[in-house]
Design a protein around this motif. Structure first.
Motif, mmCIF file in Angstrom:
data_model
loop_
_atom_site.group_PDB
_atom_site.id
_atom_site.type_symbol
_atom_site.label_atom_id
_atom_site.label_comp_id
_atom_site.label_asym_id
_atom_site.label_seq_id
_atom_site.Cartn_x
_atom_site.Cartn_y
_atom_site.Cartn_z
ATOM 1 N N MET A 142 0.828 -1.208 0.000
ATOM 2 C CA MET A 142 0.000 0.000 0.000
ATOM 3 C C MET A 142 0.862 1.257 0.000
ATOM 4 N N GLY A 143 1.994 1.196 0.687
ATOM 5 C CA GLY A 143 2.882 2.356 0.736
ATOM 6 C C GLY A 143 3.494 2.692 -0.610
ATOM 7 N N MET A 144 3.583 1.689 -1.498
ATOM 8 C CA MET A 144 4.192 1.910 -2.801
ATOM 9 C C MET A 144 3.247 2.551 -3.801
ATOM 10 N N LYS A 145 1.945 2.336 -3.640
ATOM 11 C CA LYS A 145 1.008 2.653 -4.702
ATOM 12 C C LYS A 145 1.039 4.116 -5.145
ATOM 13 N N THR A 146 1.215 5.037 -4.241
ATOM 14 C CA THR A 146 1.237 6.448 -4.630
ATOM 15 C C THR A 146 2.503 6.807 -5.398
ATOM 16 N N LEU A 147 3.560 5.992 -5.239
ATOM 17 C CA LEU A 147 4.836 6.280 -5.898
ATOM 18 C C LEU A 147 4.980 5.568 -7.238
ATOM 19 N N ALA A 148 4.160 4.560 -7.490
ATOM 20 C CA ALA A 148 4.344 3.723 -8.678
ATOM 21 C C ALA A 148 4.368 4.515 -9.984
ATOM 22 N N PRO A 149 3.380 5.386 -10.265
ATOM 23 C CA PRO A 149 3.431 6.112 -11.545
ATOM 24 C C PRO A 149 4.705 6.941 -11.705
ATOM 25 N N ARG A 150 5.154 7.566 -10.623
ATOM 26 C CA ARG A 150 6.358 8.395 -10.703
ATOM 27 C C ARG A 150 7.606 7.552 -10.952
ATOM 28 N N ILE A 151 7.710 6.392 -10.271
ATOM 29 C CA ILE A 151 8.873 5.518 -10.448
ATOM 30 C C ILE A 151 8.919 4.967 -11.870
ATOM 31 N N ILE A 152 7.779 4.518 -12.385
ATOM 32 C CA ILE A 152 7.739 3.963 -13.742
ATOM 33 C C ILE A 152 8.041 5.037 -14.769
ATOM 34 N N ARG A 153 7.533 6.254 -14.556
ATOM 35 C CA ARG A 153 7.793 7.353 -15.483
ATOM 36 C C ARG A 153 9.274 7.737 -15.482
ATOM 37 N N THR A 154 9.922 7.647 -14.337
ATOM 38 C CA THR A 154 11.330 8.041 -14.222
ATOM 39 C C THR A 154 12.264 7.039 -14.883
ATOM 40 N N PHE A 155 12.041 5.740 -14.627
ATOM 41 C CA PHE A 155 12.987 4.719 -15.099
ATOM 42 C C PHE A 155 12.505 3.962 -16.332
ATOM 43 N N GLY A 156 11.225 4.034 -16.658
ATOM 44 C CA GLY A 156 10.690 3.277 -17.782
ATOM 45 C C GLY A 156 10.333 1.860 -17.360
ATOM 46 N N PHE A 157 9.402 1.257 -18.095
ATOM 47 C CA PHE A 157 8.941 -0.083 -17.734
ATOM 48 C C PHE A 157 10.068 -1.104 -17.780
ATOM 49 N N ARG A 158 10.837 -1.130 -18.878
ATOM 50 C CA ARG A 158 11.826 -2.189 -19.046
ATOM 51 C C ARG A 158 12.876 -2.178 -17.936
ATOM 52 N N ASN A 159 13.506 -1.035 -17.726
ATOM 53 C CA ASN A 159 14.577 -0.948 -16.725
ATOM 54 C C ASN A 159 14.063 -1.268 -15.325
ATOM 55 N N MET A 160 12.924 -0.658 -14.991
ATOM 56 C CA MET A 160 12.387 -0.847 -13.646
ATOM 57 C C MET A 160 11.984 -2.300 -13.399
ATOM 58 N N MET A 161 11.274 -2.916 -14.363
ATOM 59 C CA MET A 161 10.762 -4.266 -14.159
ATOM 60 C C MET A 161 11.883 -5.301 -14.083
ATOM 61 N N ALA A 162 12.916 -5.155 -14.917
ATOM 62 C CA ALA A 162 14.022 -6.117 -14.911
ATOM 63 C C ALA A 162 14.780 -6.079 -13.588
ATOM 64 N N VAL A 163 15.102 -4.890 -13.120
ATOM 65 C CA VAL A 163 15.862 -4.750 -11.869
ATOM 66 C C VAL A 163 14.992 -5.091 -10.661
ATOM 67 N N ASN A 164 13.770 -4.616 -10.675
ATOM 68 C CA ASN A 164 12.890 -4.807 -9.526
ATOM 69 C C ASN A 164 12.508 -6.276 -9.327
ATOM 70 N N ALA A 165 12.462 -7.055 -10.410
ATOM 71 C CA ALA A 165 12.160 -8.482 -10.282
ATOM 72 C C ALA A 165 13.228 -9.178 -9.430
ATOM 73 N N VAL A 166 14.472 -8.815 -9.640
ATOM 74 C CA VAL A 166 15.573 -9.406 -8.865
ATOM 75 C C VAL A 166 15.526 -8.938 -7.413
ATOM 76 N N ILE A 167 15.265 -7.643 -7.218
ATOM 77 C CA ILE A 167 15.169 -7.115 -5.856
ATOM 78 C C ILE A 167 14.048 -7.821 -5.080
#
Length: 491
Positions: free
Chosen positions: A308-333
Motif C-alpha cells: 500500500m505504501g508503494m502505490k502512490t509512488l508507482a506512476p512516478r517511479i515507472i515514469r522516471t525509469f521506464g517499464f523495461r529498466n524498472m521491471m528487470a531490476v525490480n524483479a531481482v530485488i
C-alpha cells in the motif's frame, strides 16, 4: 468523483473480496484442516480447486461480457461468488469445501476479468497506470485486514464466520455496479468458440491439477502422470484449433506483441514465485513457529502494508525509469526479499521479519502494477477482451503453480530429511526455489524494447521535455557566451 477514479474503485470491490478471501484462507488453513479432519497440505486442494475453477472459466469471460453486457455479467459474478462463500461457511468436509471453492472460482472467473475489461474500455491509455493504482490500492486493504481479522475470528470464534465477510461487501459491489457502470455491450459479438473452451478447459485443469497434487500423495503417480498427459494433449489440440479459428477463447497470437509476451512469460515466472508466499508464510508462522492464527496474521499482513505504501509512488517511479529498466531490476530485488524468508527461524525477532516483509511487499507491489499495465501497451481496442482473458488465465495459473511448487518443495525437503512432521527447518529450501524462479523473470522483462509502454507511463513526454529543456539551456548558454564575447570586444 469522475470516471477516472470511480470505475477503478468499483472494480476494486471485486478485487477486495478475492484478495481478502485468499489471505483469510491461507491464515486459517491449519485451523480449518484440524476441524474437518485433514492436514494443511491436503487442504491445499481448497486453494488449487479455486484457482483451477478460475482458469477453466476465465476464457469465456471476454465473450460473455461482449454478448450480455459487462455490467450484468459483473453483478451476477459477484452474486455467484457470494453463494460460494456461504457454501464454504457451511462445509463439514474437504469435499464440501472444495465444491464451494469451485463455485467461488466460477464467480471470480467472470468478476475480475470483466471488471478489468470495463476499466480498459473506459480509461484512456495515458491514464492507465494511475487507474491501475486506484484499482489495486483499495484491493490491498483485503490482504491488510484479512490475515489479522481471519486469525482473530479463527482464534476466538470459529473459522466458519470468515467467509460471511464477503456478503456485505458483495452486496455493496452489486449496488455500485448496477448504479454507475454503463451497460457496455458489443454490437457485433464474435461467434463463441465452445470447442476451444472445452479443449482449453480440459488442458488447463489437467496440467494444473496434476501438478498441484503431485507432492501430496493423494493419488498414485500413474494417475497424476495421466492427468498431466491428458492436459498437455488437450492444450496441444487447442493450439492447433486456435490457428484455424477467427475467434479463439485464448488468443496466443497476442504473444507477438513484445510487451504482452514479456507480461505473460515474465509475469508467469514472477507470480509463480510470489504466489507461493501467502501459502508458505502462514504455515511457517503457525506450524513451524507455533504462533496462533491471530499472531500469524499480524505478522504476515505486513507485506500488504508495504504494498500500500508503494502505490502512490508507482506512476512516478515507472515514469522516471521506464517499464523495461524498472521491471528487470525490480524483479531481482523482489526475489532477494522473498529468498530472505528462508533465513527466518524460531529465534528471529518478529520485528525483523516484519521489516523484511514490509520492504519486500513494497517492491513486489511495484512489479505487479507494472506487469498489469504494460501488458496492454500495444493491444488494439478490438483485442482488449481477448487480452484480458489471456492475462487473467496466465495470472491464475501462475498463482496455482506457485502454491503447487511451494508445497512440492516442502514435501521434497521432508522426504530428503526422512521426517513426517512439519517443522520450521522444512520451509527454507521452498523459499529459495520460488525466489530463484521469480528472479528469472527479470530476463524476459529486459527483452522488451527500451521505449516499451512509454505512452502509458508518460516517460516519452518526460524525455521530450528534457530534450527541450537541454536545448533551451544550450541556446541560453550560447547566447550568454556570445554576449560575453561582445562585452569583451567592447571593453
Amino acid at each position: 468523483m469522475d470516471k477516472q477514479r470511480l470505475i477503478p474503485l468499483i472494480v476494486a470491490t471485486a478485487l477486495f473480496m478475492e484478495n481478502m478471501d485468499s489471505t483469510v484462507i491461507a491464515t486459517s488453513l491449519p485451523a480449518i484442516a484440524a476441524d474437518i479432519g485433514t492436514s494443511p497440505l491436503t487442504l491445499k486442494l481448497a486453494i488449487t480447486s479455486y484457482l483451477l475453477s478460475l482458469a477453466v472459466f476465465i476464457p469465456a469471460s471476454g465473450w460473455t461480457a461482449d454478448r450480455f453486457g459487462a455490467r450484468m455479467v459483473f453483478s451476477i459474478a459477484i452474486a455467484v461468488f457470494m453463494v460460494g462463500s456461504i457454501g464454504c461457511a457451511l462445509s463439514q468436509s474437504v469435499t464440501h469445501f472444495v465444491i464451494a471453492r469451485i463455485l467461488q472460482g466460477m464467480g471470480g472467473a467472470m468478476m475480475t476479468p470483466v471488471g478489468r475489461l470495463v476499466l480498459l474500455r473506459t480509461i484512456d491509455k495515458s491514464k492507465l497506470v494511475s487507474a491501475m493504482t486506484w484499482v489495486t490500492t483499495p484491493a490491498l486493504i483485503g490482504p491488510v485486514i484479512g490475515p489479522p481479522l481471519g486469525g482473530f475470528i479463527t482464534t476466538y470464534f470459529s473459522w466458519h464466520w470468515i467467509f460471511l465477510i464477503n456478503i456485505p461487501i458483495g452486496l455493496l459491489g452489486i449496488f455500485l455496479a448496477l448504479k454507475y457502470i454503463d451497460p457496455i455491450k458489443s454490437e457485433d459479438p464474435e461467434r463463441f468458440d465452445l470447442y476451444g473452451l472445452v479443449l482449453a478447459g480440459i488442458g488447463l485443469a489437467g496440467i494444473a491439477f496434476g501438478l498441484s497434487v503431485a507432492g501430496l500423495n493423494l493419488l498414485p503417480w500413474p494417475i497424476i502422470a495421466g492427468l498431466v498427459a491428458i492436459g498437455s494433449i488437450s492444450m496441444t489440440l487447442y493450439v492447433m484449433h486456435a490457428r484455424r479459428t477467427g475467434s479463439p477463447v485464448l488468443d496466443f497470437s497476442l504473444l507477438r506483441l513484445s510487451t504482452m509476451r514479456a507480461a505473460i512469460i515474465g509475469g508467469f515466472l514472477f507470480r509463480l514465485g510470489i504466489g507461493a508466499l501467502p501459502f508458505l508464510l502462514p504455515l511457517l508462522m503457525q506450524v513451524g513457529f507455533g504462533l496462533s492464527p491471530f499472531r500469524s496474521g499480524l505478522v504476515t499482513f505486513s507485506s500488504a502494508v508495504g504494498a500500500m505504501g508503494m502505490k502512490t509512488l508507482a506512476p512516478r517511479i515507472i515514469r522516471t525509469f521506464g517499464f523495461r529498466n524498472m521491471m528487470a531490476v525490480n524483479a531481482v530485488i523482489s526475489a532477494v526479499f522473498l529468498a530472505a524468508c528462508a533465513l527466518f527461524t524460531v529465534t528471529t525477532p518478529l520485528m525483523l521479519i516484519f521489516i523484511i516483509l514490509v520492504v519486500g511487499g513494497f517492491f513486489r507491489s511495484l512489479e505487479f502494477t507494472a506487469i498489469n499495465t504494460v501488458a496492454y501497451a500495444e493491444v488494439e481496442p478490438s483485442q482488449m477482451s481477448r487480452a484480458t482473458t489471456l492475462v487473467s488465465v496466465n495470472q491464475q495459473l501462475a498463482v496455482s503453480a506457485g502454491v503447487a511448487v511451494g508445497a512440492f518443495s516442502v514435501e521434497s525437503t521432508m522426504l530428503y530429511h526422512h521426517v513426517t512432521e512439519l517443522d520450521a527447518n522444512m520451509f527454507g529450501p521452498a523459499f529459495l526455489v520460488v525466489a530463484l524462479i521469480s528472479a528469472v523473470s527479470g530476463y524476459f522483462f529486459w527483452q522488451m524494447p527500451d521505449d516499451a509502454g512509454h505512452e502509458l507511463s508518460g516517460r516519452k513526454a518526460l524525455e521530450i521535455s528534457s530534450r527541450k529543456g537541454a536545448a533551451q539551456a544550450a541556446t541560453k548558454a550560447a547566447s550568454e557566451e556570445t554576449q560575453n564575447a561582445r562585452d569583451q570586444r567592447l571593453g
